[in-house]
Design a protein around this motif. Structure first.
Motif, mmCIF file in Angstrom:
data_model
loop_
_atom_site.group_PDB
_atom_site.id
_atom_site.type_symbol
_atom_site.label_atom_id
_atom_site.label_comp_id
_atom_site.label_asym_id
_atom_site.label_seq_id
_atom_site.Cartn_x
_atom_site.Cartn_y
_atom_site.Cartn_z
ATOM 1 N N ASN A 143 0.825 -1.208 0.000
ATOM 2 C CA ASN A 143 0.000 0.000 0.000
ATOM 3 C C ASN A 143 0.862 1.262 0.000
ATOM 4 O O ASN A 143 0.529 2.255 -0.661
ATOM 5 C CB ASN A 143 -0.934 0.007 1.210
ATOM 6 N N VAL A 144 1.969 1.233 0.757
ATOM 7 C CA VAL A 144 2.868 2.393 0.767
ATOM 8 C C VAL A 144 3.485 2.581 -0.620
ATOM 9 O O VAL A 144 3.572 3.710 -1.128
ATOM 10 C CB VAL A 144 3.976 2.226 1.834
ATOM 11 N N ALA A 145 3.914 1.478 -1.236
ATOM 12 C CA ALA A 145 4.520 1.571 -2.566
ATOM 13 C C ALA A 145 3.520 2.144 -3.574
ATOM 14 O O ALA A 145 3.867 3.013 -4.386
ATOM 15 C CB ALA A 145 4.995 0.187 -3.022
ATOM 16 N N THR A 146 2.283 1.687 -3.503
ATOM 17 C CA THR A 146 1.251 2.199 -4.415
ATOM 18 C C THR A 146 0.990 3.680 -4.159
ATOM 19 O O THR A 146 0.871 4.483 -5.103
ATOM 20 C CB THR A 146 -0.047 1.404 -4.240
ATOM 21 N N ALA A 147 0.906 4.035 -2.881
ATOM 22 C CA ALA A 147 0.652 5.437 -2.520
ATOM 23 C C ALA A 147 1.800 6.333 -2.981
ATOM 24 O O ALA A 147 1.582 7.470 -3.418
ATOM 25 C CB ALA A 147 0.447 5.561 -1.019
ATOM 26 N N LYS A 148 3.028 5.826 -2.914
ATOM 27 C CA LYS A 148 4.172 6.612 -3.370
ATOM 28 C C LYS A 148 4.091 6.841 -4.878
ATOM 29 O O LYS A 148 4.337 7.959 -5.359
ATOM 30 C CB LYS A 148 5.474 5.901 -3.012
ATOM 31 N N GLU A 149 3.759 5.797 -5.618
ATOM 32 C CA GLU A 149 3.624 5.952 -7.066
ATOM 33 C C GLU A 149 2.528 6.971 -7.408
ATOM 34 O O GLU A 149 2.688 7.798 -8.311
ATOM 35 C CB GLU A 149 3.287 4.599 -7.694
ATOM 36 N N GLN A 150 1.424 6.899 -6.677
ATOM 37 C CA GLN A 150 0.333 7.837 -6.938
ATOM 38 C C GLN A 150 0.748 9.271 -6.604
ATOM 39 O O GLN A 150 0.364 10.217 -7.304
ATOM 40 C CB GLN A 150 -0.897 7.426 -6.125
ATOM 41 N N PHE A 151 1.524 9.440 -5.531
ATOM 42 C CA PHE A 151 1.970 10.778 -5.176
ATOM 43 C C PHE A 151 2.919 11.326 -6.234
ATOM 44 O O PHE A 151 2.810 12.490 -6.638
ATOM 45 C CB PHE A 151 2.667 10.774 -3.812
ATOM 46 N N ILE A 152 3.851 10.495 -6.695
ATOM 47 C CA ILE A 152 4.781 10.942 -7.742
ATOM 48 C C ILE A 152 4.001 11.316 -9.006
ATOM 49 O O ILE A 152 4.284 12.337 -9.649
ATOM 50 C CB ILE A 152 5.821 9.841 -8.037
ATOM 51 N N GLY A 153 2.990 10.518 -9.343
ATOM 52 C CA GLY A 153 2.162 10.843 -10.498
ATOM 53 C C GLY A 153 1.404 12.145 -10.305
ATOM 54 O O GLY A 153 1.294 12.958 -11.250
ATOM 55 N N ALA A 154 0.898 12.371 -9.083
ATOM 56 C CA ALA A 154 0.182 13.622 -8.800
ATOM 57 C C ALA A 154 1.124 14.814 -8.877
ATOM 58 O O ALA A 154 0.732 15.902 -9.338
ATOM 59 C CB ALA A 154 -0.476 13.543 -7.422
ATOM 60 N N ARG A 155 2.361 14.638 -8.445
ATOM 61 C CA ARG A 155 3.345 15.728 -8.518
ATOM 62 C C ARG A 155 3.651 16.075 -9.974
ATOM 63 O O ARG A 155 3.725 17.256 -10.343
ATOM 64 C CB ARG A 155 4.619 15.322 -7.786
ATOM 65 N N ILE A 156 3.819 15.046 -10.815
ATOM 66 C CA ILE A 156 4.084 15.293 -12.236
ATOM 67 C C ILE A 156 2.898 15.996 -12.889
ATOM 68 O O ILE A 156 3.064 16.949 -13.670
ATOM 69 C CB ILE A 156 4.388 13.963 -12.944
ATOM 70 N N SER A 157 1.691 15.554 -12.551
ATOM 71 C CA SER A 157 0.491 16.179 -13.119
ATOM 72 C C SER A 157 0.388 17.642 -12.704
ATOM 73 O O SER A 157 0.010 18.507 -13.522
ATOM 74 C CB SER A 157 -0.759 15.418 -12.677
ATOM 75 N N PHE A 158 0.736 17.938 -11.448
ATOM 76 C CA PHE A 158 0.692 19.326 -10.994
ATOM 77 C C PHE A 158 1.717 20.181 -11.747
ATOM 78 O O PHE A 158 1.413 21.302 -12.182
ATOM 79 C CB PHE A 158 0.944 19.408 -9.487
ATOM 80 N N ILE A 159 2.934 19.656 -11.904
ATOM 81 C CA ILE A 159 3.972 20.409 -12.619
ATOM 82 C C ILE A 159 3.543 20.680 -14.062
ATOM 83 O O ILE A 159 3.723 21.786 -14.576
ATOM 84 C CB ILE A 159 5.310 19.644 -12.569
ATOM 85 N N ASP A 160 2.965 19.670 -14.706
ATOM 86 C CA ASP A 160 2.511 19.846 -16.082
ATOM 87 C C ASP A 160 1.426 20.931 -16.166
ATOM 88 O O ASP A 160 1.456 21.795 -17.057
ATOM 89 C CB ASP A 160 1.970 18.541 -16.635
ATOM 90 N N ALA A 161 0.469 20.869 -15.226
ATOM 91 C CA ALA A 161 -0.616 21.873 -15.246
ATOM 92 C C ALA A 161 -0.071 23.264 -14.975
ATOM 93 O O ALA A 161 -0.485 24.250 -15.605
ATOM 94 C CB ALA A 161 -1.679 21.490 -14.204
ATOM 95 N N ALA A 162 0.859 23.362 -14.035
ATOM 96 C CA ALA A 162 1.439 24.678 -13.709
ATOM 97 C C ALA A 162 2.255 25.223 -14.880
ATOM 98 O O ALA A 162 2.198 26.418 -15.185
ATOM 99 C CB ALA A 162 2.315 24.543 -12.465
ATOM 100 N N ARG A 163 2.990 24.355 -15.553
ATOM 101 C CA ARG A 163 3.796 24.815 -16.699
ATOM 102 C C ARG A 163 2.895 25.333 -17.816
ATOM 103 O O ARG A 163 3.166 26.370 -18.425
ATOM 104 C CB ARG A 163 4.647 23.644 -17.206
ATOM 105 N N ASP A 164 1.800 24.618 -18.070
ATOM 106 C CA ASP A 164 0.889 25.060 -19.111
ATOM 107 C C ASP A 164 0.269 26.409 -18.752
ATOM 108 O O ASP A 164 0.095 27.292 -19.632
ATOM 109 C CB ASP A 164 -0.230 24.036 -19.308
ATOM 110 N N ALA A 165 -0.064 26.595 -17.488
ATOM 111 C CA ALA A 165 -0.676 27.856 -17.055
ATOM 112 C C ALA A 165 0.319 29.002 -17.144
ATOM 113 O O ALA A 165 -0.038 30.132 -17.536
ATOM 114 C CB ALA A 165 -1.193 27.717 -15.621
ATOM 115 N N ILE A 166 1.562 28.743 -16.818
ATOM 116 C CA ILE A 166 2.570 29.803 -16.872
ATOM 117 C C ILE A 166 2.892 30.184 -18.320
ATOM 118 O O ILE A 166 3.099 31.364 -18.650
ATOM 119 C CB ILE A 166 3.862 29.352 -16.142
ATOM 120 N N ALA A 167 2.881 29.189 -19.204
ATOM 121 C CA ALA A 167 3.204 29.435 -20.608
ATOM 122 C C ALA A 167 2.059 30.063 -21.385
ATOM 123 O O ALA A 167 2.257 30.598 -22.472
ATOM 124 C CB ALA A 167 3.642 28.130 -21.278
ATOM 125 N N ALA A 168 0.860 29.963 -20.843
ATOM 126 C CA ALA A 168 -0.317 30.473 -21.565
ATOM 127 C C ALA A 168 -0.270 31.969 -21.739
ATOM 128 O O ALA A 168 0.219 32.685 -20.884
ATOM 129 C CB ALA A 168 -1.583 30.041 -20.810
#
Length: 428
Positions: free
Chosen positions: A403-428
């Motif tokens: 469960n910890v391993a799965t939660a870590k993967e999900q957190f890393i994925g959420a961090r990448i998704s946030f960075i992508d969304a923030a980059r798109d907003a800054i570049a807009a």
């Protein structure tokens, strides 16, 4: 057409015509400049807010991974690896970096929400939720490791001690105090309360089992156990049979006195046996019923992992040796009832009473020998219980680790998704 020509035609000064045309053009330029400046400022604010949240997320994953690795180490939270006499507490600072990172993430969210856009705000909220999920998974792994120490001591009689069990329960208390209470997370607080209550009951049950040769200690443990039942009605089916176990303790004390040569009247011995048999029957029947069908109601066996299903099936099979001791106890209870009837029927006929009593005593002695043989055979099963329950405890820890391993993967994925969304907003 030149402004002078236009002015001549309509009789308006050229300077006014020029000003009328230049004003809206200048106003549009100024507005565009203001909008550009605002967008530049907004990009700067968004970049600052997203960087702050991203840095907090980086700190969190490092702190959470460190806590995970520490908790998962074999020596962590295992009282057999600790100095019980010194009652050394677990590292109280283990979760401090994790708590700090969690707070930093939480504190960074308002700026992200303020500057938007919605996609970035939503991604930030998902990131925080993923951090909560991993934090909970690490905490539950911590609890599973401590449970292995607490429950493992029940069957490992060669290394059992009340101090060891109490120290492990204290570890669990410390684990929740370190993380759940300071964070003030309601879901962790509720989980902590339920787990600590259950561990306290387990500890009291172990105290009862460990005090079978010490009536005063057994009474004290049963008093605490009774309070545990009052505080936890849902645990009543598990606790209640043990609350009537005191006659068994007193019967064992009486047997030791007889072995030591102390004179014990027959009526006193019979009274002790009569009181102890229902308690023994209740405890063994409760154990048999619970372990004959260990799969919780509503759970489809096909949904269980094969290794867990195998362990539960082995537990069910281990209950077979209980059948014979239970039968002997029931026969002894019936024989005692027959004795009471004989005593009442022959109360006015001494000779008949003597003859009936002799036959009854002989049968009682034979039942007693059978009981000794059956329980000696059953005692060989007890050491095997560790081999049956240990895989169950290990499965619980493996599941918590996964469960910890799965939660870590999900957190890393959420961090990448946030960075992508923030980059798109800054570049807009």
């Amino acid at each position: 057409m030149e402004p002078e020509v236009l002015a001549a035609l309509i009789g308006v000064p050229a300077t006014l015509i020029t000003a009328a045309i230049a004003y809206p053009v200048g106003r549009g330029v100024a507005r565009r400049q203001a909008e550009d400046q605002h967008m530049q400022w907004l990009r700067t604010q968004r970049q600052s807010a997203s960087s702050r949240l991203t840095d907090a997320a980086t700190d969190f994953i490092e702190a959470a991974t460190h806590a995970w690795e520490a908790v998962a180490r074999p020596e962590y939270a295992h009282t057999r690896r600790r100095d019980i006499e010194s009652r050394k507490r677990l590292d109280p600072t283990l979760y401090e970096p994790l708590k700090t990172a969690m707070r930093d993430i939480q504190n960074a969210l308002p700026a992200v929400a303020m500057h938007g856009p919605h996609e970035v705000t939503e991604a930030g909220e998902h990131l925080y939720a993923a951090a909560m999920e991993m934090t909970g998974a690490v905490l539950h792994l911590d609890a599973a490791c401590v449970h292995r120490s607490v429950l493992g001591g029940v069957f490992q009689t060669d290394s059992f001690s009340q101090e060891r069990i109490q120290a492990a329960t204290d570890d669990l208390d410390t684990a929740y105090d370190r993380l759940a209470a300071p964070l003030g997370l309601p879901e962790f607080t509720a989980q902590a309360e339920a787990t600590l209550r259950g561990s306290a009951v387990v500890t009291d049950l172990i105290r009862v089992c460990a005090a079978l040769d010490d009536p005063p200690a057994a009474r004290a443990a049963m008093s605490d156990l009774r309070r545990g039942m009052d505080d936890n009605p849902e645990l009543r089916p598990l606790i209640e049979p043990f609350l009537s176990f005191m006659p068994v303790v007193e019967l064992r004390a009486l047997a030791r006195a007889m072995e030591a040569g102390q004179p014990i009247a027959n009526d006193q011995a019979l009274a002790a046996i009569s009181a102890a048999l229902p308690a023994l029957l209740g405890v063994f029947a409760n154990l048999r019923d619970r372990l004959q069908n260990p799969i919780p109601a509503g759970v489809d066996p096909d949904d269980l992992p094969p290794e867990l299903l195998t362990v539960l099936q082995d537990l069910t099979a281990s209950m077979q040796p209980l059948a014979s001791p239970l039968q002997v106890i029931e026969e002894m209870q019936q024989h005692l009832a027959v004795g009471d009837e004989l005593a009442a029927a022959t109360a006015h006929d001494p000779l008949t009473a003597f003859l009936a009593g002799t036959v009854w005593d002989s049968s009682m002695g034979a039942l007693g020998i059978r009981a000794m043989e059956e329980f000696t055979q059953f005692n060989t099963v007890v050491p095997q219980m560790a081999g049956l329950f240990t895989p169950l405890l290990e499965f619980s820890i493996d599941h918590a680790n996964a469960n910890v391993a799965t939660a870590k993967e999900q957190f890393i994925g959420a961090r990448i998704s946030f960075i992508d969304a923030a980059r798109d907003a800054i570049a807009a």
